[in-house]
Design a protein around this motif. Structure first.
Motif, PDB file in Angstrom:
ATOM      1  N   LYS A 302      49.281  41.593  67.266  1.00  0.00           N
ATOM      2  CA  LYS A 302      50.599  41.673  67.893  1.00  0.00           C
ATOM      3  C   LYS A 302      50.669  40.852  69.178  1.00  0.00           C
ATOM      4  CE  LYS A 302      50.398  46.213  67.880  1.00  0.00           C
ATOM      5  NZ  LYS A 302      49.222  46.393  67.007  1.00  0.00           N
ATOM      6  N   THR A 303      49.522  40.736  69.860  1.00  0.00           N
ATOM      7  CA  THR A 303      49.535  40.088  71.167  1.00  0.00           C
ATOM      8  C   THR A 303      50.079  38.665  71.104  1.00  0.00           C
ATOM      9  OG1 THR A 303      47.523  41.350  71.557  1.00  0.00           O
ATOM     10  CG2 THR A 303      48.140  39.753  73.231  1.00  0.00           C
ATOM     11  N   ASP A 397      54.047  46.894  75.243  1.00  0.00           N
ATOM     12  CA  ASP A 397      52.950  47.017  74.301  1.00  0.00           C
ATOM     13  C   ASP A 397      52.571  48.488  74.197  1.00  0.00           C
ATOM     14  OD1 ASP A 397      51.043  46.277  72.499  1.00  0.00           O
ATOM     15  OD2 ASP A 397      49.557  45.674  73.991  1.00  0.00           O
ATOM     16  N   GLU A 398      52.170  48.887  73.014  1.00  0.00           N
ATOM     17  CA  GLU A 398      51.798  50.280  72.768  1.00  0.00           C
ATOM     18  C   GLU A 398      52.915  51.205  73.210  1.00  0.00           C
ATOM     19  OE1 GLU A 398      49.282  50.570  71.036  1.00  0.00           O
ATOM     20  OE2 GLU A 398      48.152  48.744  71.401  1.00  0.00           O
ATOM     21  N   GLY A 552      44.268  49.237  72.362  1.00  0.00           N
ATOM     22  CA  GLY A 552      44.410  47.804  72.568  1.00  0.00           C
ATOM     23  C   GLY A 552      43.190  46.970  72.923  1.00  0.00           C
TER      24      GLY A 552
HETATM   25 MG    MG Z   1      47.336  45.264  71.026  1.00  0.00          MG
END
Ligand code: MG
Ligand code: ADP
Length: 701
Positions: A302-303, A397-398, A552
């Motif tokens: 995803k990053t 994120d997350e 992550g």
């Molecule tokens: Mg991640």
């Protein structure tokens, strides 16, 4: 004096009971109609004592053999015990609290009908505090000879009195409730009209299936569930329509930036990544804010997607903010972005609580004055003291680690609503995603980068530890890294800390010459970063950690994950932890160590982890075992509590409600057609909170 509440005029209520009902939120017969039973008892037929089963509440009838205790004298036995027989067996009924007059109701030799739940004491069945069904009850439609409703407690009103009140209410008022859905919709969902449903939910008909009522799956209950879920879907659709009208800075992509990005990609994107990037770029080009959820299992990449979106924003000379839930993760993204954009005049900045105050001020100033293009940070980003010059894209994120409120705070940081991309690695079962993120469009990364080897997962007990240690030693000597993760001990952070410290010391002894690091929540952010960096660089090879590495963290060299006391973790959490390994090209393994008494039982539950690497399946399993409350963010979702419906149990109705909502939104969004007037009235009533199908009563306590 104010006028009495209408509930007072129901037969049998009067001022005293009225007061108690009102205290429970029941002011009108309508409220009472929506005060639903929490359970049912099947009293349609008497059960022979010999056939009693534990746990079910049923009526039995028998001759009284003896009446003991209950006397009023000093030191009298406090328990009243009545023994009856019906020829098939004996049953002892016991009361531990009772009015003295209760004793008068039993005479040896007479017959009595009792209704209660049987339990066994020294091989004999007992009922504690059974309901006594009076002789006259045989012809009584309220308490006997039928499926009987069990209501949540209303303080100060005995259950039988409450049931009688509800009977009166249903007789007179159920048929006055207007049906709001047209027959076509009812037929499609397979549910009866409202009036019939209300009447049956309180007093099921004689031919009803009691079990279906008990597990809330009768068509009549589904009628009410549908109403609630339909209203939910409608609200979500409106929310979504609202954001479609909002304005945003359009950020269309162009060849130049796409080529620039492509040149810098360290690998080929997976098909799923390409698809998702296209979805995002399409959204970004619109003059309305993007609201997109990117769901992708651990390690799906995803990053890089976030970086691409941020680069498109940079091209337009506006700011992008990327918010991560932990210092470790923010730092990691910051470094990754620096690497990826090396050689370009992109100014990447890191804002975290770990920075010394002076530097933090300096970063804030750069953000304010537009000298930072891509700003990576933690919660620090949404603090009041942070102002952006021209924020046009926010990435979270997350997401599951944040609440809806934080999402909103980030949005408010833009002068015009920024585009929003929220990413989550916690695979949220689809049913739950609908309610949590119903106002978001969803993209899914359903493909792993190529060359990933599955992580070999094994549940091991204490005896297996030696083998695990050997593997750690072998991997480290080959240049790999290993994690040992300990659960947070809820009772005390101190114990957790002691456990972690002790474990790291033990491992230092067990692995001479190996760099053993320790990472836990109590450490200063800078220390955490330092430890993480040393682990990444290979200076440390074995990292003992509490669950701070859960989310992550990306160290591709790590190939062994050991989870101690694995039974204390949820399956989804274990899946996250397992996702820390198997990120490189070498085969990795994950050991779930369970000890103690429940070793075997825990091993059975954990064996799901051995069988599948599919985060969605694991999450569904978790949901089944532990219920939705454990999914972080559920309680903060900002969506009103459902009283009757349960999004997990009622997933199929939820989907139907969504379909029907979408069709109505297309065909008649204002609900102005005459045959939609009922729906409009229903939705209006619900939003004014007075009346409607959903008073603020919970039937689940
Ligand atoms: Mg991640
Ligand atoms: P997550 O979705 O869990 O956040 P990351 O973005 O951290 O996953 O990516 C996991 C690892 O996979 C990283 O090391 C990343 O560089 C790598 N990766 C991502 N996409 C690809 C790809 N298309 N091909 C190869 N490796 C990739």
């Amino acid at each position: 004096m104010t006028a009495p509440y209408p509930i007072q005029f129901v037969k049998g209520v009067g001022p005293r009971l009225c007061e108690r009902l009102v205290a429970r939120g029941i002011r009108t017969p309508h409220d009472a109609l929506y005060f639903f039973p929490k359970d049912y008892e099947d009293r349609r037929k008497l059960i022979p004592i010999r056939e009693l089963k534990p746990g079910t509440t049923v009526p039995v009838r028998g001759k009284i053999l003896s009446v003991q205790g209950g006397g009023k004298m000093f030191r009298a036995k406090k328990v009243l015990e009545v023994v009856i027989t019906d020829g098939t067996g004996r049953l002892s009924a016991k009361w531990f609290r009772f009015h003295p007059s209760l004793v008068e109701r039993f005479r040896a030799g007479e017959s009595v009908t009792l209704c209660g739940s049987a339990r066994w004491f020294r091989f004999f069945p007992e009922m504690h505090h059974p309901e006594i069904l009076a002789e006259g009850d045989a012809a009584d439609p309220v308490h006997s000879g039928r499926i009987v409703p069990v209501y949540p407690e209303v303080e100060g009103i005995p259950p039988r009195v409450l049931r009688r009140i509800q009977w009166e209410v249903v007789q007179r008022h159920a048929s006055l409730e207007p049906e709001c859905f047209p027959p076509g919709i009812l037929a499609r969902v397979g549910i009866p009209p409202l009036q019939e449903s209300l009447a049956s939910i309180h007093f099921p008909r004689d031919d009803a299936d009691a079990e279906r009522f008990r597990d809330f799956s009768s068509p009549q209950q589904r009628r009410l569930i549908f109403g609630e879920l339909f209203a939910l879907q409608w609200a979500l659709a409106l929310r979504r329509a609202g954001t479609e009208r909002e304005e945003a800075i359009p950020l269309p992509w162009d060849r130049g930036i796409v080529d620039e990005i492509k040149r810098r990609l360290p690998f080929d994107l997976t098909g799923a990544q390409r698809r998702v990037v296209n979805e995002i770029l399409r959204d970004l080009g619109k003059p309305h804010p993007m609201h997109r959820l990117l769901q992708g299992d651990v390690g799906s990449g995803k990053t890089i997607v976030a970086w691409i979106a941020a680069m498109v924003a940079w091209r337009h000379g506006v700011q992008a903010a990327v918010m991560a839930p932990t210092e470790i993760l923010a730092e990691q993204h910051y470094r990754r972005f620096l690497e990826l954009s090396a050689g370009l005049p992109v100014r990447v900045a890191l804002l975290s609580a770990a920075l010394p105050p002076k530097e933090r001020d300096a970063v804030r100033k750069r953000i304010r004055e537009g000298e930072g293009d891509i700003i990576v940070g933690t919660h620090a980003l949404i603090q009041e003291s942070v102002a952006f010059r021209n924020l046009a894209l926010g990435v979270i994120d997350e997401q599951h680690r944040f609440g809806v409120l934080q999402r909103a705070s980030l949005r408010r940081k833009g002068r015009i609503s920024p585009h929003l991309l929220v990413m989550t690695a916690t695979p949220i079962p689809r049913t739950l995603a609908i309610t949590l993120y119903g106002d978001l469009d969803v993209s899914v990364l359903d493909e792993m980068p190529r060359g990933r080897l599955p992580v070999r997962t094994q549940v091991v007990t204490e005896d297996g530890r030696r083998k695990v240690f050997e593997e750690i030693r072998r991997e480290i000597s080959r240049g790999g890294r290993a994690y040992v993760v300990l659960p947070l001990v809820e009772e005390s952070e101190k114990i957790s800390l002691r456990d972690a410290t002790r474990t790291s010391e033990r491992l230092r002894e067990a692995f001479p010459g190996v760099g053993v690091g320790l990472l836990h929540g109590r450490m200063k952010a800078a220390e955490k970063e330092e430890t993480m960096r040393r682990f990444k660089d290979g200076d440390l090879q074995l990292l003992v950690s509490t669950t701070v590495v859960e989310v992550g963290v990306d160290v591709p060299e790590a190939t062994v994950m050991v989870v101690e006391h694995a039974e204390r973790f949820g399956l989804s959490q274990l899946h996250q932890l397992r996702g820390r390994v198997g990120r490189g090209t070498r085969p990795s393994s994950c050991y779930l160590i369970t000890g103690g008494e429940q070793g075997e039982e825990a091993a059975a539950r954990l064996s799901v982890m051995e069988k599948t690497a599919d985060g969605f399946r694991i999450a569904e399993e978790d949901l089944r075992i532990r219920g939705p409350g454990d999914f972080a963010g559920v309680r903060q979702s900002g969506i009103p509590d459902l009283v009757f419906a349960d999004i997990v149990r009622d997933a199929s109705i939820l989907n139907l409600a969504k379909e029907i909502t979408a069709e109505l939104q297309r065909e008649d969004p204002a609900l102005s057609a005459p045959h939609h007037a009922g729906i409009r009235r229903f939705l209006e009533m619900r939003t004014t909170s007075e009346g409607g199908e959903n008073p603020a009563l919970s039937s689940r306590d």
